[in-house]
Design a protein around this motif. Sequence first.
Motif, PDB file in Angstrom:
ATOM      1  N   GLU A  29       6.875   1.747  -0.073  1.00 17.82           N
ATOM      2  CA  GLU A  29       7.884   0.703   0.084  1.00 17.82           C
ATOM      3  C   GLU A  29       9.175   1.279   0.660  1.00 17.82           C
ATOM      4  OE1 GLU A  29       9.161  -3.060  -2.606  1.00 17.82           O
ATOM      5  OE2 GLU A  29       9.367  -1.092  -3.558  1.00 17.82           O
ATOM      6  N   GLU A  30       9.479   2.507   0.291  1.00 17.26           N
ATOM      7  CA  GLU A  30      10.714   3.136   0.757  1.00 17.26           C
ATOM      8  C   GLU A  30      10.598   3.696   2.165  1.00 17.26           C
ATOM      9  OE1 GLU A  30      11.554   5.975  -2.268  1.00 17.26           O
ATOM     10  OE2 GLU A  30      12.037   4.461  -3.751  1.00 17.26           O
ATOM     11  N   GLU A  31       9.366   3.865   2.661  1.00 19.68           N
ATOM     12  CA  GLU A  31       9.193   4.338   4.032  1.00 19.68           C
ATOM     13  C   GLU A  31       9.796   3.335   4.999  1.00 19.68           C
ATOM     14  OE1 GLU A  31       5.145   4.887   5.120  1.00 19.68           O
ATOM     15  OE2 GLU A  31       4.988   6.828   4.158  1.00 19.68           O
ATOM     16  N   PRO A  32      10.476   3.823   6.015  1.00 22.79           N
ATOM     17  CA  PRO A  32      10.986   2.868   7.005  1.00 22.79           C
ATOM     18  C   PRO A  32       9.821   2.224   7.762  1.00 22.79           C
ATOM     19  CG  PRO A  32      11.450   5.137   7.650  1.00 22.79           C
ATOM     20  CD  PRO A  32      10.835   5.183   6.302  1.00 22.79           C
ATOM     21  N   ILE A  37       3.655  -3.985  -7.420  1.00 19.98           N
ATOM     22  CA  ILE A  37       4.358  -3.182  -8.423  1.00 19.98           C
ATOM     23  C   ILE A  37       4.640  -4.024  -9.657  1.00 19.98           C
ATOM     24  CG2 ILE A  37       6.557  -2.044  -8.945  1.00 19.98           C
ATOM     25  CD1 ILE A  37       6.550  -1.055  -6.016  1.00 19.98           C
ATOM     26  N   PHE A  38       5.120  -5.237  -9.453  1.00 23.46           N
ATOM     27  CA  PHE A  38       5.405  -6.134 -10.573  1.00 23.46           C
ATOM     28  C   PHE A  38       4.145  -6.397 -11.388  1.00 23.46           C
ATOM     29  CE2 PHE A  38       5.549 -10.487 -12.256  1.00 23.46           C
ATOM     30  CZ  PHE A  38       6.625 -10.349 -13.127  1.00 23.46           C
ATOM     31  N   LEU A  39       3.036  -6.683 -10.712  1.00 19.54           N
ATOM     32  CA  LEU A  39       1.785  -6.995 -11.411  1.00 19.54           C
ATOM     33  C   LEU A  39       1.273  -5.788 -12.183  1.00 19.54           C
ATOM     34  CD1 LEU A  39      -0.467  -9.064 -11.912  1.00 19.54           C
ATOM     35  CD2 LEU A  39      -1.615  -8.128  -9.906  1.00 19.54           C
ATOM     36  N   VAL A  40       1.244  -4.627 -11.544  1.00 16.29           N
ATOM     37  CA  VAL A  40       0.709  -3.439 -12.210  1.00 16.29           C
ATOM     38  C   VAL A  40       1.590  -3.041 -13.391  1.00 16.29           C
ATOM     39  CG1 VAL A  40       0.205  -0.980 -11.922  1.00 16.29           C
ATOM     40  CG2 VAL A  40      -0.512  -2.597 -10.179  1.00 16.29           C
ATOM     41  N   GLU A  41       2.909  -3.050 -13.209  1.00 13.08           N
ATOM     42  CA  GLU A  41       3.796  -2.662 -14.309  1.00 13.08           C
ATOM     43  C   GLU A  41       3.745  -3.652 -15.467  1.00 13.08           C
ATOM     44  OE1 GLU A  41       7.693  -1.915 -12.761  1.00 13.08           O
ATOM     45  OE2 GLU A  41       7.203   0.186 -12.410  1.00 13.08           O
ATOM     46  N   VAL A  82       1.785   2.915  -9.061  1.00 11.70           N
ATOM     47  CA  VAL A  82       3.114   2.349  -8.818  1.00 11.70           C
ATOM     48  C   VAL A  82       3.979   3.345  -8.055  1.00 11.70           C
ATOM     49  CG1 VAL A  82       5.251   1.647  -9.976  1.00 11.70           C
ATOM     50  CG2 VAL A  82       3.071   0.692 -10.711  1.00 11.70           C
ATOM     51  N   ASP A  83       3.879   4.628  -8.396  1.00 14.12           N
ATOM     52  CA  ASP A  83       4.633   5.644  -7.655  1.00 14.12           C
ATOM     53  C   ASP A  83       4.229   5.671  -6.183  1.00 14.12           C
ATOM     54  OD1 ASP A  83       6.019   6.369  -9.915  1.00 14.12           O
ATOM     55  OD2 ASP A  83       4.764   8.124 -10.344  1.00 14.12           O
ATOM     56  N   LYS A  84       2.938   5.574  -5.922  1.00 15.76           N
ATOM     57  CA  LYS A  84       2.455   5.551  -4.534  1.00 15.76           C
ATOM     58  C   LYS A  84       2.977   4.314  -3.812  1.00 15.76           C
ATOM     59  CE  LYS A  84      -1.764   8.206  -5.263  1.00 15.76           C
ATOM     60  NZ  LYS A  84      -1.410   9.349  -4.419  1.00 15.76           N
ATOM     61  N   LEU A  85       2.972   3.178  -4.489  1.00 15.45           N
ATOM     62  CA  LEU A  85       3.484   1.948  -3.883  1.00 15.45           C
ATOM     63  C   LEU A  85       4.974   2.060  -3.591  1.00 15.45           C
ATOM     64  CD1 LEU A  85       1.621  -0.739  -6.005  1.00 15.45           C
ATOM     65  CD2 LEU A  85       1.350  -0.355  -3.561  1.00 15.45           C
ATOM     66  N   ARG A  86       5.738   2.635  -4.501  1.00 12.73           N
ATOM     67  CA  ARG A  86       7.183   2.776  -4.291  1.00 12.73           C
ATOM     68  C   ARG A  86       7.487   3.691  -3.119  1.00 12.73           C
ATOM     69  NH1 ARG A  86       8.711   2.699 -10.473  1.00 12.73           N
ATOM     70  NH2 ARG A  86       9.112   0.475 -10.657  1.00 12.73           N
ATOM     71  N   LEU A  87       6.720   4.770  -2.993  1.00 18.77           N
ATOM     72  CA  LEU A  87       6.927   5.670  -1.859  1.00 18.77           C
ATOM     73  C   LEU A  87       6.654   4.955  -0.542  1.00 18.77           C
ATOM     74  CD1 LEU A  87       5.365   9.015  -3.144  1.00 18.77           C
ATOM     75  CD2 LEU A  87       7.765   8.548  -2.646  1.00 18.77           C
ATOM     76  N   CYS A 101      -5.692   1.819  -1.280  1.00 25.02           N
ATOM     77  CA  CYS A 101      -5.281   0.520  -1.832  1.00 25.02           C
ATOM     78  C   CYS A 101      -3.774   0.320  -1.674  1.00 25.02           C
ATOM     79  CB  CYS A 101      -5.679   0.421  -3.300  1.00 25.02           C
ATOM     80  SG  CYS A 101      -7.453   0.298  -3.559  1.00 25.02           S
ATOM     81  N   ALA A 102      -3.005   1.356  -1.935  1.00 25.53           N
ATOM     82  CA  ALA A 102      -1.553   1.252  -1.786  1.00 25.53           C
ATOM     83  C   ALA A 102      -1.190   0.989  -0.330  1.00 25.53           C
ATOM     84  CB  ALA A 102      -0.884   2.527  -2.291  1.00 25.53           C
ATOM     85  N   ARG A 103      -1.860   1.662   0.595  1.00 28.72           N
ATOM     86  CA  ARG A 103      -1.594   1.462   2.023  1.00 28.72           C
ATOM     87  C   ARG A 103      -1.958   0.038   2.455  1.00 28.72           C
ATOM     88  NH1 ARG A 103       1.829   3.171   5.282  1.00 28.72           N
ATOM     89  NH2 ARG A 103       1.480   5.266   4.528  1.00 28.72           N
ATOM     90  N   LEU A 104      -3.090  -0.489   1.952  1.00 31.27           N
ATOM     91  CA  LEU A 104      -3.474  -1.865   2.281  1.00 31.27           C
ATOM     92  C   LEU A 104      -2.403  -2.855   1.833  1.00 31.27           C
ATOM     93  CD1 LEU A 104      -7.273  -1.979   1.377  1.00 31.27           C
ATOM     94  CD2 LEU A 104      -6.280  -2.441   3.605  1.00 31.27           C
ATOM     95  N   LEU A 105      -1.899  -2.655   0.626  1.00 34.54           N
ATOM     96  CA  LEU A 105      -0.867  -3.552   0.110  1.00 34.54           C
ATOM     97  C   LEU A 105       0.435  -3.403   0.893  1.00 34.54           C
ATOM     98  CD1 LEU A 105      -1.606  -3.098  -3.670  1.00 34.54           C
ATOM     99  CD2 LEU A 105      -1.939  -5.193  -2.347  1.00 34.54           C
TER     100      LEU A 105
END
Length: 109
Positions: A103-106, A46-50, A96-101, A32-36
Motif C-alpha cells: 500500500e505504501e509503494e508508490p 487490511i481491515f478484514l484481516v485485522e 497485513v504487513d505485506k499488504l501495508r508495504l 495474494c497481497a499483490r493481487l489485492l
Amino acid sequence: MSRLRSALAHAFALSGQDSRLEADDLALLDRCARLLADRGLTTPAIFLVESLVPLGFLAAQLVHALTPIMGMVAPPDDIERLARLLERGETPALFVDKLRLLEEEPRRE
C-alpha cells in the motif's frame, strides 16, 4: 480426575502445525497481497484481516465461503492453503504487513 485432565489437556489444540512458514506459503501470501494491491483493495483487506485476527478459525471459514468469488482470480488449491494459513496465529499479522508495504509503494503508471 487428574488422569482425565491429562487425557483432555490438548483436546482442542491444533496439533501437527509447525510454527515455521515454508517458502511456498510465503510466496502464496505475496501473490495474494499483490493481487489485492493491484486491484486497489489493500485497505479493505487490511481491515478484514485485522478484524478477524482474534477469530482465526472464522477467518479461514470466511475464505472457504468466498471460494467461488476468489476462484475467479486464484486457483482453488491456493485458496485452500490460504485458509489453512489464516488459522495459524502469526500469519494474519504477516499478511497485513505485506499488504501495508504494498500500500505504501508508490503507484507505477
